[in-house]
Design a protein around this motif. Structure first.
Motif, PDB file in Angstrom:
ATOM      1  N   THR A   5       0.363  -0.596  -0.155  1.00 15.22           N
ATOM      2  CA  THR A   5      -0.464  -0.254  -0.546  1.00 15.22           C
ATOM      3  C   THR A   5       0.780   1.649  -0.029  1.00 15.22           C
ATOM      4  N   LEU A   6       0.302   2.220  -1.125  1.00 16.16           N
ATOM      5  CA  LEU A   6       1.541   2.681  -1.179  1.00 16.16           C
ATOM      6  C   LEU A   6       0.497   4.166  -0.817  1.00 16.16           C
ATOM      7  N   PRO A   7       1.315   4.916   0.146  1.00 18.70           N
ATOM      8  CA  PRO A   7       0.293   6.538   0.189  1.00 18.70           C
ATOM      9  C   PRO A   7      -0.199   7.005  -0.970  1.00 18.70           C
ATOM     10  N   ALA A   8      -1.369   7.383  -1.861  1.00 24.78           N
ATOM     11  CA  ALA A   8      -1.925   7.889  -2.153  1.00 24.78           C
ATOM     12  C   ALA A   8      -1.201   8.839  -2.609  1.00 24.78           C
ATOM     13  N   ALA A   9      -0.313   9.113  -3.776  1.00 24.04           N
ATOM     14  CA  ALA A   9       0.695  10.130  -4.631  1.00 24.04           C
ATOM     15  C   ALA A   9      -0.981  10.828  -5.265  1.00 24.04           C
ATOM     16  N   ALA A  11      -2.345  13.033  -8.313  1.00 20.71           N
ATOM     17  CA  ALA A  11      -2.645  11.791  -9.950  1.00 20.71           C
ATOM     18  C   ALA A  11      -1.165  13.222 -10.878  1.00 20.71           C
ATOM     19  N   GLU A  12      -0.419  12.591 -10.804  1.00 21.31           N
ATOM     20  CA  GLU A  12       0.060  14.028 -11.955  1.00 21.31           C
ATOM     21  C   GLU A  12       0.357  13.386 -13.010  1.00 21.31           C
ATOM     22  N   THR A  13      -0.427  13.655 -14.336  1.00 16.51           N
ATOM     23  CA  THR A  13      -0.103  13.070 -15.794  1.00 16.51           C
ATOM     24  C   THR A  13       1.281  13.776 -15.951  1.00 16.51           C
ATOM     25  N   SER A  14       1.618  14.693 -16.161  1.00 13.97           N
ATOM     26  CA  SER A  14       2.732  14.853 -16.954  1.00 13.97           C
ATOM     27  C   SER A  14       3.819  16.851 -15.863  1.00 13.97           C
ATOM     28  N   LYS A  15       4.640  15.791 -15.600  1.00 15.12           N
ATOM     29  CA  LYS A  15       4.831  16.757 -14.393  1.00 15.12           C
ATOM     30  C   LYS A  15       5.358  18.567 -15.599  1.00 15.12           C
ATOM     31  N   ASP A  16       5.943  18.471 -16.278  1.00 15.57           N
ATOM     32  CA  ASP A  16       6.046  19.372 -16.862  1.00 15.57           C
ATOM     33  C   ASP A  16       4.739  20.654 -17.165  1.00 15.57           C
ATOM     34  N   ILE A  17       3.883  19.409 -17.620  1.00 15.43           N
ATOM     35  CA  ILE A  17       2.423  20.985 -17.405  1.00 15.43           C
ATOM     36  C   ILE A  17       1.916  21.173 -16.285  1.00 15.43           C
ATOM     37  N   SER A  18       2.254  20.424 -15.570  1.00 16.27           N
ATOM     38  CA  SER A  18       2.315  20.648 -13.786  1.00 16.27           C
ATOM     39  C   SER A  18       3.355  22.467 -13.743  1.00 16.27           C
ATOM     40  N   LEU A  19       4.028  21.861 -14.345  1.00 16.37           N
ATOM     41  CA  LEU A  19       5.449  22.936 -14.216  1.00 16.37           C
ATOM     42  C   LEU A  19       4.861  24.229 -14.306  1.00 16.37           C
ATOM     43  N   ILE A  20       4.330  24.774 -15.756  1.00  8.64           N
ATOM     44  CA  ILE A  20       3.781  25.905 -16.833  1.00  8.64           C
ATOM     45  C   ILE A  20       2.940  26.011 -16.415  1.00  8.64           C
ATOM     46  N   ARG A  21       1.775  25.609 -15.392  1.00  9.78           N
ATOM     47  CA  ARG A  21       0.466  25.769 -14.992  1.00  9.78           C
ATOM     48  C   ARG A  21       1.528  26.387 -13.301  1.00  9.78           C
ATOM     49  N   HIS A  22       2.094  26.092 -12.699  1.00 11.20           N
ATOM     50  CA  HIS A  22       2.435  26.206 -11.741  1.00 11.20           C
ATOM     51  C   HIS A  22       2.884  27.581 -12.154  1.00 11.20           C
TER      52      HIS A  22
ATOM     53  N   ARG C 371      18.339  12.982  -1.924  1.00 14.43           N
ATOM     54  CA  ARG C 371      19.215  13.651  -3.160  1.00 14.43           C
ATOM     55  C   ARG C 371      19.838  12.285  -3.785  1.00 14.43           C
ATOM     56  N   SER C 372      20.234  10.904  -3.595  1.00 15.26           N
ATOM     57  CA  SER C 372      20.809  10.424  -4.225  1.00 15.26           C
ATOM     58  C   SER C 372      19.325   9.569  -5.636  1.00 15.26           C
ATOM     59  N   LEU C 373      17.935  10.336  -5.754  1.00 16.18           N
ATOM     60  CA  LEU C 373      17.289   9.444  -6.825  1.00 16.18           C
ATOM     61  C   LEU C 373      17.260  11.337  -7.482  1.00 16.18           C
ATOM     62  N   ASN C 374      17.436  11.183  -8.897  1.00 17.96           N
ATOM     63  CA  ASN C 374      17.093  12.238  -9.604  1.00 17.96           C
ATOM     64  C   ASN C 374      15.628  12.819  -9.475  1.00 17.96           C
ATOM     65  N   PRO C 375      15.668  13.677  -8.849  1.00 22.16           N
ATOM     66  CA  PRO C 375      14.416  14.357  -9.228  1.00 22.16           C
ATOM     67  C   PRO C 375      13.554  14.475 -10.589  1.00 22.16           C
ATOM     68  N   ARG C 376      14.305  14.863 -11.303  1.00 23.70           N
ATOM     69  CA  ARG C 376      13.650  14.513 -12.820  1.00 23.70           C
ATOM     70  C   ARG C 376      13.713  13.303 -13.357  1.00 23.70           C
ATOM     71  N   ARG C 377      13.644  11.873 -12.870  1.00 17.15           N
ATOM     72  CA  ARG C 377      13.544  11.134 -13.635  1.00 17.15           C
ATOM     73  C   ARG C 377      12.276  10.014 -12.637  1.00 17.15           C
ATOM     74  N   THR C 378      11.851   9.117 -13.885  1.00 24.45           N
ATOM     75  CA  THR C 378      10.944   8.437 -12.886  1.00 24.45           C
ATOM     76  C   THR C 378      11.672   7.376 -12.620  1.00 24.45           C
ATOM     77  N   VAL C 379      11.255   6.984 -10.738  1.00 28.20           N
ATOM     78  CA  VAL C 379      12.158   5.468 -10.632  1.00 28.20           C
ATOM     79  C   VAL C 379      12.169   5.154 -11.418  1.00 28.20           C
ATOM     80  N   ARG C 417       6.498   6.972 -10.772  1.00 32.94           N
ATOM     81  CA  ARG C 417       6.552   7.877 -10.248  1.00 32.94           C
ATOM     82  C   ARG C 417       7.139   8.463  -9.959  1.00 32.94           C
ATOM     83  N   PHE C 418       7.460   9.371 -10.047  1.00 35.50           N
ATOM     84  CA  PHE C 418       8.814  10.606  -9.497  1.00 35.50           C
ATOM     85  C   PHE C 418       9.292  10.206  -8.316  1.00 35.50           C
ATOM     86  N   PRO C 419      10.493  10.425  -7.896  1.00 33.87           N
ATOM     87  CA  PRO C 419      10.713  10.279  -5.958  1.00 33.87           C
ATOM     88  C   PRO C 419      10.224  10.903  -4.828  1.00 33.87           C
TER      89      PRO C 419
END
Ligand SMILES: Nc1ncnc2c1ncn2[C@@H]1O[C@H](COP(=O)(O)OP(=O)(O)OP(=O)(O)O)[C@@H](O)[C@H]1O
Ligand SMILES: Nc1ncnc2c1ncn2[C@@H]1O[C@H](COP(=O)(O)OP(=O)(O)OP(=O)(O)O)[C@@H](O)[C@H]1O
Ligand SMILES: [Mg+2]
Ligand SMILES: [Mg+2]
Lengths: 292, 498, 532, 314
Positions: A5-9, A11-22, C371-379, C417-419
């Motif tokens: 059971t992972l903590p509910a992450a 939902a992020e489809t693309s990191k880049d889009i959210s960055l732009i929105r951010h 810091r030992s996982l690149n934050p910009r790359r998926t796991v 997912r990302f780190p």
């Protein structure tokens, strides 16, 4: 011992889009971006709707706005409005190409200097040397070597900018290359070029965007200064900078020649810088935290 | 102590008026040196250092006797030896000087005060040469200074003129200081252009060069300087609006705008093509674009400045037209093949920059392919010396202007038709050269006029150069400045500050 | 009498946070002459509580919405800024977690202590100096007159922490708040600091609020304990009550997870020698043209041997050269001299190109999971990077990664997912998966569990033991936590100042340390006394 | 430390040699030469050739370079082709205005920009922050010469409180006249640095304010102003000082225009005039001089780090 059971992450489809929105949530980025888009649209579409910016009409020279053309005419009787509209393109091209070239070359050299110990001293000393050669000298030498063109001006402005980008990139690389994830990549047998592209380069993006916006603005100003010193873009090609430098003698007599391109230039430089500051604020996590 | 604060038209970069032809150095020469003869308002040579002179019957031997009381700034008297040495140095550099010496058998000092010039053959321009008003002016220097190789700069600035140069206050690029020479003995005659009594009426003249026109204008309006030698014509309305400032034209001859073709390269190796180009050059457009206010320019279709003795209109129809359609028709007949015309545009000189753009537009309208290449004036001066094809650094056209005094007669190098010794562009016309040679020995005024007309006719028919109009640079000064001299060259004697 | 009373304190978090309140309905008190320990998982609100008392909580993010805080009867939440400034230092003082960053690096330490007096007293400069030196002597700093003029970077971590304590105590406040003051320190230094705080507290009769996640520390110094979880206090009572008979399930879980100092029985490893170093020396200093002249002998003549299926622990104080040895073995730095044998081949002086084939055999899990996982790359990208470098096709590498995720107890969709979407413990497990993806023969774990709280720590240790058995790994386990070492290592190597002072079977070393330094180390481990 | 300085100074030599070679080649390869400028409109090709000969410009480039370097080693920068004055004397005449202008500019810029940046950082994200940053950036969005004209028009022509132009040496004419004349050029030139420095100060102080030791200072009960002044600024100084250093290098570019507009006889004009006239010895000498100054400033900046931050040692 499985812990499926992972903590509910989120939902992020693309990191880049959210960055732009951010980033767009930042007011500076938003409004600066809007102004820049308007200016760019004006620069692209505008020239189709105005008179020939190089058409001379000496009899009709120095006419005030309204009587002849929206922004009046300059000392050769050319329509200031159509020159300003056409100049937008040139100025943006100068700003953008200087920023892109300086950043690209600076990035390349900076990555090498920062990552490969042997090259560091060599590249940095060369950069010191480059920095001490004034842009005006370069501009004039280049112009005499290959004639005044947009390209010579761009090159003359680019060269002194490169060392500054190199310094910036290098300083980032020096810290990033000590990061454990870079060491992890080394341990995984990743080759140096891949490490640079994959793990180091992305970290330089945020400061580079800021630097690039700064260079973009200052290139447009430097272009006008080269024009002032007689070594700018050929007068046949209108740019905001050379419209202003050509019109400077008439500063008190016919201020509109300087005023309109000046306002456009100021607005653009301002917008570019506001966007740059905004991007830094949103991209730099530490500052972003303070801004919350 | 009274000081006249002047904004000169250029920076005084060097101090040897024989070594360089720069007008600012010539003006500097007039401050500190004296001349044997000097031009008056009517462009007639008048004695200046010379007291009396005589010519032998055959016109070959000229004897000049110097005035009394001529002294150099170091106190030494001016002697005939100094004169001989100075003229000889000048003769090695100046065009007219070279011609004079080419026709001279000997130049000797007979005694302290007497100089004898013996011509080898008949030559009509002795006084015109040594009384030359513009560069290079045969200034008289001490013999020890004149002994300097003419291709090397002098380092001793002792003259015998009305002002003394203050070497240690000279900041190249900025300031030049002159003080009144107390021992100068002016002539009795009233001042007339370069001639007459040169009376220094201020204790000190300070030239401060202003690189920026707007600032120069503001400084004059704010009273930080007294005299502005060459404000841009476009600034005149602002200056005139100020009640404390007078703006006027001081130089009756003005300047002649000049479009020069390269006669060696296509398309301008063909006289008909050149004439077609000239036909399009409507002077009004050039003048309006570069000078502006019609008060400061006029059209002039004579190759000699309008208002001077040789002014005429023989053969001028070609330039007087200013007609694109006529030019088009003329070009069509030549079979112009579309070879691009490379125009060198000096971006650091606004007037020439404007000329270039006007020409470019006109030629395009006529049907020429035009390539305007922007560069600085220094590049232009060296590139214009190239006779190579365009691809190897050659050129087809450039623009310049002559001060009226420099093109006042057919001897001017601008009118040369000899491609080997002639001026950049290298026009070739035997008949033209013949006529110019005839002028040198022409006796009467009428004969001179006749020859001049022939010269002009040849120039127009080979389409040697385009002529863009006659324009005048005003001077601007504060109302307390009195006693300006009307002359093509700016002099600072006779001016007082009240 | 209670110095500090907190009643029903609730602090709101900004809307973007993962829960509405940082702390909720906190009620606690600290009496004069008493030490209250606050324990709990990371992010449970311990620091927020402390900062709220001091009035130092980030005003932009944290707003107290309910409850009161009173210091000697005076309400702090409603006090003016000016009044708060006066109380800080004079009546309440705080020691922060990280001694390196809590001191201003460009000011002399003496002046930084003196600033306290400058703000709150009218003493003359010389009187201030005298007092500062006295305070420094109080915390047993050596040669205070000289140290007065030092800059923070010139002091050791323990000394810096003592400067902080001296600063907090100069004005003899009624309340001292210590927020994890020893977490970053090694055990010997930690022991000194704990003793010091306890001594001074007794002498001056202060109330102390002590935040920690180390139950050894709690057992050592606490009078009473409060346990926090998710912003709430789940249990509160005397040490004996809470540690001896925990009522709340969370407290029980925490206490159960505390590793024991007694090493279990382990069979002798019989595998072949996988890694060996011979007289390994690493000397730092003199880098580049203008490098500093300082020379550090970080590792001196280190000999070690690890067999397959065996775990060798390296313990020792901070800066004793543990990481240096690991990095040399990995060839992330070049050893000054000596041999590194991997399966018998010396790799000590191979060039990077020649090294590449060996990179597959030996992998490392770094100390810092953040810091030992690149934050910009998926796991997933991070995990497959190595195998793909060595020619494995991407789909196969992905399949292997998915499998490994199960091994380390994560679901395979985590690969996309990302780190930053993982907790510290999960990231540490991802790093282990990444190292295992290379199918190495040797695994180095450099302080792989130090940053984790006890319950997470226990999970990771189980995992490591598990994979070691499953893959027949040779493991080099670096730590400064002796409890952890006791649980996982077959053999122990003790380092001090770059030198190996003792090596032996874990049980043997713990039971009968030979070297004086080992004895000191073992004695300093907190909570070894009664109560555990 | 001394070793470090010696090494730094020594390492400038190859840089200067490279710069010298580069400039030398660039000048000689570019068309446009002083001989044709000197010869003027009336000269024949032979005249030009003789002048070139006389100036030594017709020798092979290598010979010219070696000759120049040879003289340089003896401390001789050569003499100006046009004025015949030694280059050292020309630089000497012009150095004072430029250095003092640069100095007043930097001082003014720092005095204005650092507090602005600090205030903006302290109130990061607030309206005040936005206004301050907009103000400092907008200064940098007009070309220097336009700004100069506007200031002259306003303060000299309309209000008549400051002179239009000129430079008065504080050594000769006294400090009052110096300030009176230097004010407008200083303000004009400062504007771009104010933007640069204020932005850097803001970013740097914002970062520092997040540091733990700021919290420590608050925990002591220190007032916000003292925290800003004593704890934040000092720690934020290194990047700010770096930017100031780069600024001084930039100044050399910006100063040309300001010197033109305010008619100040400084080095900027000297370079420009020399470049336009192709006065090779002046250009070469000046670039060497600039690179020396530039390297010297970088060294000073690097050394100042050790004063600002005791952790930095060379
Ligand atoms: N300035 C802040 N802005 C936003 N959220 C915060 C801030 N400070 C703390 N929090 C949040 O408040 C909660 C409690 O944090 P706190 O620092 O008190 O944890 P802690 O118990 O001290 O944990 P640790 O043991 O890791 O130090 C966390 O969820 C944290 O993310
Ligand atoms: N790159 C370096 N340059 C100079 N000295 C270094 C460098 N890296 C480490 N050191 C020094 O070498 C010594 C050993 O450092 P190392 O990192 O191996 O210690 P450690 O035992 O891992 O300590 P910790 O428990 O704090 O991680 C220390 O004194 C450290 O200051
Ligand atoms: Mg905490
Ligand atoms: Mg370590």
């Amino acid at each position: 011992m499985t812990d499926a059971t992972l903590p509910a992450a989120p939902a992020e489809t693309s990191k880049d889009i959210s960055l732009i929105r951010h980033a767009l949530r930042n007011r500076g980025v938003f409004w600066g971006g809007v102004v820049l888009l308007l200016i760019a649209a004006f620069a692209i579409v505008g020239p189709f709707f105005v008179a020939d910016p190089t058409a001379l009409n000496p009899i009709n020279r120095l006419k005030p706005p309204g009587s002849a053309g929206l922004f009046g005419t300059d000392m050769l009787g050319r329509d200031v409005y159509s020159r300003v509209v056409n100049g937008a393109q040139i100025s943006l091209v100068v700003g953008l190409s200087v920023a892109v070239i300086a950043v690209a070359l600076g990035l390349f050299l900076g990555l090498i200097a920062g990552y490969i110990r042997l090259m560091d001293a060599l590249i940095m000393r060369l950069m010191d040397g480059l920095m001490s050669i004034p842009a005006i000298l370069l501009a004039i030498a280049l112009i005499s070597l290959s004639g005044a063109t947009l390209a010579t001006v761009v090159v003359a402005i680019v060269i002194p900018e490169i060392p500054r980008v190199v310094r910036l990139v290098r300083s980032v690389v020096l810290t990033v290359r000590e990061e454990p994830y870079v060491e992890a990549a080394i341990s995984a047998g990743t080759k140096v070029p891949t490490i640079l592209m994959r793990h180091v380069l992305p970290n330089t993006i945020a400061p580079l965007i800021v630097q690039a916006t700064y260079i973009c603005g200052s290139a447009m100003l430097t272009e006008s200064i080269l024009g002032f010193l007689g070594a700018g873009i050929p007068p046949e090609i209108p740019s905001w900078g050379n419209i202003m430098s050509e019109g400077r003698t008439f500063f008190q007599l016919t201020p509109w020649i300087i005023f309109f391109p000046g306002v456009c230039l100021a607005l653009t430089v301002l917008a570019v810088n506001v966007v740059g500051d905004g991007l830094r604020d949103t991209l730099d996590p530490r500052i972003a935290k303070a801004m919350r | 102590e009274t000081t006249l604060r002047v904004i000169p038209h250029a920076d005084l970069k060097n101090l040897d008026p024989i070594w360089t032809t720069a007008y600012i150095t010539r003006n500097h020469g007039y401050m500190i040196y004296d001349t044997l003869f000097a031009m008056n308002e009517n462009f007639e040579p008048q004695p200046q250092m010379v007291d009396t002179w005589e010519t032998s019957e055959d016109g070959l031997t000229w004897t000049f006797v110097l005035r009394d009381g001529l002294t150099f700034h170091d106190g030494a008297p001016v002697t005939a030896t100094d004169v001989v040495a100075s003229l000889e140095r000048w003769g090695k550099r100046d065009g007219m000087g070279q011609q004079l010496f080419a026709n001279t058998a000997s130049l000797e000092a007979q005694d302290d005060k007497t100089v004898v010039l013996t011509l080898a053959n008949d030559y009509g321009l002795v006084l015109e040469s040594i009384g030359k008003i513009s560069s290079n002016v045969p200034f008289i220097m001490p013999a020890r200074v004149a002994a300097t190789d003419p291709f090397e700069q002098i380092t001793d600035f002792t003259g015998s003129g009305p002002f003394v140069f203050q070497a240690d206050e000279w900041v190249p690029g900025s300031t030049v200081v002159y003080t009144k020479f107390d021992d100068y003995v002016p002539r009795e005659e009233p001042v007339s252009a370069a001639s007459g009594g040169k009376v220094a009426k201020v204790d000190k003249v300070v030239w401060t060069y202003f690189p920026d026109q707007t600032t120069a204008m503001n400084a004059l309006m704010a009273g930080e300087v007294d005299f502005f030698e060459q404000p841009a014509n476009d600034l005149a309305p602002l200056l005139e609006a100020n009640p404390d400032i007078t703006v006027e034209v001081n130089d009756p001859l003005g300047n002649i705008g000049f479009a020069r073709f390269n006669h060696l390269l296509p398309p301008f190796d063909n006289a008909d093509v050149r004439r077609a180009a000239i036909m399009a050059m409507k002077q009004e457009d050039y003048m309006a674009a570069a000078v502006g206010d019609p008060k400061f320019w006029k059209t002039c279709y004579s190759v000699f400045p309008c208002g001077t003795p040789l002014d005429n209109d023989v053969g001028s129809e070609v330039i007087a037209k200013g007609d694109i359609d006529a030019a088009k028709a003329a070009l069509a007949e030549t079979g112009y093949d579309g070879t691009p015309v490379v125009i060198m545009q000096p971006t650091d000189i606004p007037i020439l920059s404007a000329f270039s753009l006007v020409t470019a537009e006109k030629l395009r309208n006529v049907g020429f392919e035009v390539d305007v290449q922007a560069m600085d004036w220094s590049t232009l001066t060296s590139r214009r010396a190239s006779r190579d094809p365009v691809a190897d650094g050659g050129w087809n056209m450039f623009h310049t202007w002559w001060i009226g005094a420099d093109v006042i007669d057919p001897m001017a190098i601008a009118f040369s038709g000899n491609p080997d010794a002639g001026w950049f562009g290298w026009a070739e016309d035997a008949a033209l050269e013949e006529a110019r040679a005839a002028f040198a020995v022409a006796g009467s005024e009428d004969e001179k006029k006749q020859v001049a007309q022939t010269v002009q006719d040849r120039l127009w028919s080979i389409g040697a150069s385009g002529q863009l109009g006659q324009f005048f640079n005003p001077v601007a000064y504060r109302s307390n400045v009195k006693g300006l001299i009307k002359s093509p060259v700016q002099f600072f004697w006779n001016i007082s500050i009240e | 009498m209670a110095v500090l009373e907190v009643t029903g304190l609730t602090v709101e978090l900004p809307p973007s946070a993962d829960r509405p309140y940082a702390v909720e309905d906190i009620t606690l008190h600290v009496n004069a002459g008493e030490i209250l320990c606050i324990v709990g998982e990371s992010g449970s609100g311990k620091s927020v509580t402390a900062f709220s008392v001091m009035g130092l909580a980030d005003k932009r993010a944290l707003t107290p919405v309910a409850g009161t805080i009173t210091l000697e009867g005076e309400d702090l939440l409603t006090a003016s800024d000016q009044r708060l400034r006066k109380l800080r230092g004079e009546k309440m003082a705080m020691i922060f977690q990280e001694p390196m960053t809590a001191l201003n690096p460009v000011l002399r330490v003496g002046d930084q202590i003196g600033e306290m007096l400058e703000i709150h007293t009218d003493l003359s400069a010389s009187a201030r100096k005298a007092k500062v030196i006295e305070a420094m002597r109080d915390v047993s700093l050596p040669d205070p007159e000289k140290m007065y003029r030092s800059y923070p970077h010139q002091l050791s971590g323990g000394q810096r922490q003592r400067i902080m304590i001296a600063m907090a105590l100069t004005l003899e406040p009624q309340l001292l708040i210590a927020d994890e003051p020893t977490t970053a320190l090694d055990v010997t230094t930690q022991a000194q600091i704990l003793k010091l705080i306890k001594d001074i507290q007794r002498r001056k009769g202060m109330g102390v609020m002590f935040i920690t996640h180390d139950f050894g520390v709690v057992a050592e110094i606490a009078d009473r304990v409060a346990v926090m979880k998710h912003g709430r206090i789940v249990e509160q009572g005397t040490v004996a009550e809470v540690l001896g008979a925990p009522k709340d399930p969370y407290t029980q879980k925490l206490i159960a997870a505390v590793p024991s100092m007694t090493p279990p029985e382990r069979p002798e490893a019989q595998g072949s020698v996988a890694l060996q170093t011979q007289a390994l020396v690493k000397t730092y200093g003199q880098q580049g043209l203008f490098g500093s002249g300082r020379v550090v002998r970080a590792a001196q003549e280190v000999d070690l041997t690890v067999r397959r299926g065996e775990t060798l622990g390296i313990v020792g104080e901070s800066g004793s050269g543990k990481s240096t040895v690991a990095r040399c073995v990995m060839r992330l730095i070049d050893p000054t001299s000596g041999a590194i044998l991997i399966d018998g081949e010396n790799i000590a002086s191979l060039r990077e190109g020649q090294l590449r084939p060996h990179r597959r055999d030996i992998q490392i899990v770094f100390q810092d999971p953040y810091r030992s996982l690149n934050p910009r790359r998926t796991v997933g990208q991070s995990i497959i990077e190595g195998p793909v470098n060595f020619g494995l096709a991407v789909p196969e590498a992905k399949a292997r990664a998915a499998e490994l995720m199960k091994v380390v107890g994560l679901s395979s969709d985590a690969l996309e997912r990302f780190p930053h979407q993982f907790s510290g413990g999960q990231r540490q497990r991802i790093c282990i998966a990444r190292a295992l993806a290379m199918e190495p023969a040797i695994l180095i774990a450099d302080e792989a569990v130090s940053a984790l709280d006890v319950s997470v720590q226990a999970q990771v240790l189980d995992l490591l033991d598990d994979v070691r058995e499953r893959f027949d790994l040779a493991m080099l386990f670096i730590t400064h936590d002796l409890r952890v070492a006791a649980q996982i290592c077959d053999r122990i190597m003790v380092m001090n100042k770059g030198e190996v002072v003792e090596t032996g079977h874990t049980a043997q070393v713990y039971a009968d340390p030979q070297h004086a330094y080992t004895r000191a180390l073992l004695a300093a481990a907190p909570g070894t006394g009664p109560g555990t | 430390m001394t070793r470090y300085i010696t090494m730094r100074v020594l390492s400038t030599i190859p840089v200067m040699v490279l710069v010298a070679l580069f400039v030398f080649l660039m000048l000689r390869l570019a068309p446009g030469d002083p001989a044709s400028v000197i010869a003027g409109d009336y000269a024949t090709a032979e005249d030009v050739a003789r002048i070139r000969e006389q100036l030594g410009l017709s020798d092979p480039i290598v010979v010219q370079f070696l000759r120049w370097v040879g003289a340089l080693i003896q401390g001789d920068l050569g003499t100006s082709i046009f004025s015949g004055k030694p280059v050292t004397e020309l630089i000497g005449q012009r150095i004072e205005p430029t250095i003092l202008l640069a100095l007043t500019t930097i001082i003014f810029a720092v005095v204005v920009a650092v507090p602005l940046g600090t205030i903006a950082a302290f109130r990061a994200g607030s309206l005040l922050d936005r206004v301050v940053m907009l103000f400092s950036v907008s200064g940098f969005s007009v070309p220097v010469f336009v700004l100069g004209y506007i200031l002259i028009y306003t303060f000299s022509m309309s209000l008549k409180i400051l002179p239009v132009q000129g430079y008065k040496s504080p050594l000769v004419e006294g400090f009052g006249p110096f300030l009176y004349h230097i004010t407008l050029p200083t303000v004009t030139l400062s504007v771009i640095f104010i933007a640069l420095i204020a932005r850097m100060t803001r970013a740097s102080v914002i970062e520092v304010l997040e540091e733990d030791y700021i919290r420590t200072a608050r925990a002591k009960g220190q007032s916000e102003l003292t925290i800003l002044m004593r704890h934040a600024l000092r720690n934020a100084a290194v990047p700010v000082v770096t930017v100031i250093g780069i600024g001084i290098a930039l100044l050399i570019g910006g100063v040309v225009v300001t010197e033109s507009v305010f008619n100040i006889p400084g080095l900027g004009r000297l370079v420009l005039d020399a470049v336009l006239a192709r006065d090779y010895p002046i250009i070469q000498g000046l670039i060497l001089f600039f690179s020396f100054i530039y390297i010297f400033i970088n060294l000073m900046i690097d050394l100042s780090y050790t004063l600002l931050d005791p952790r930095i040692r060379y």
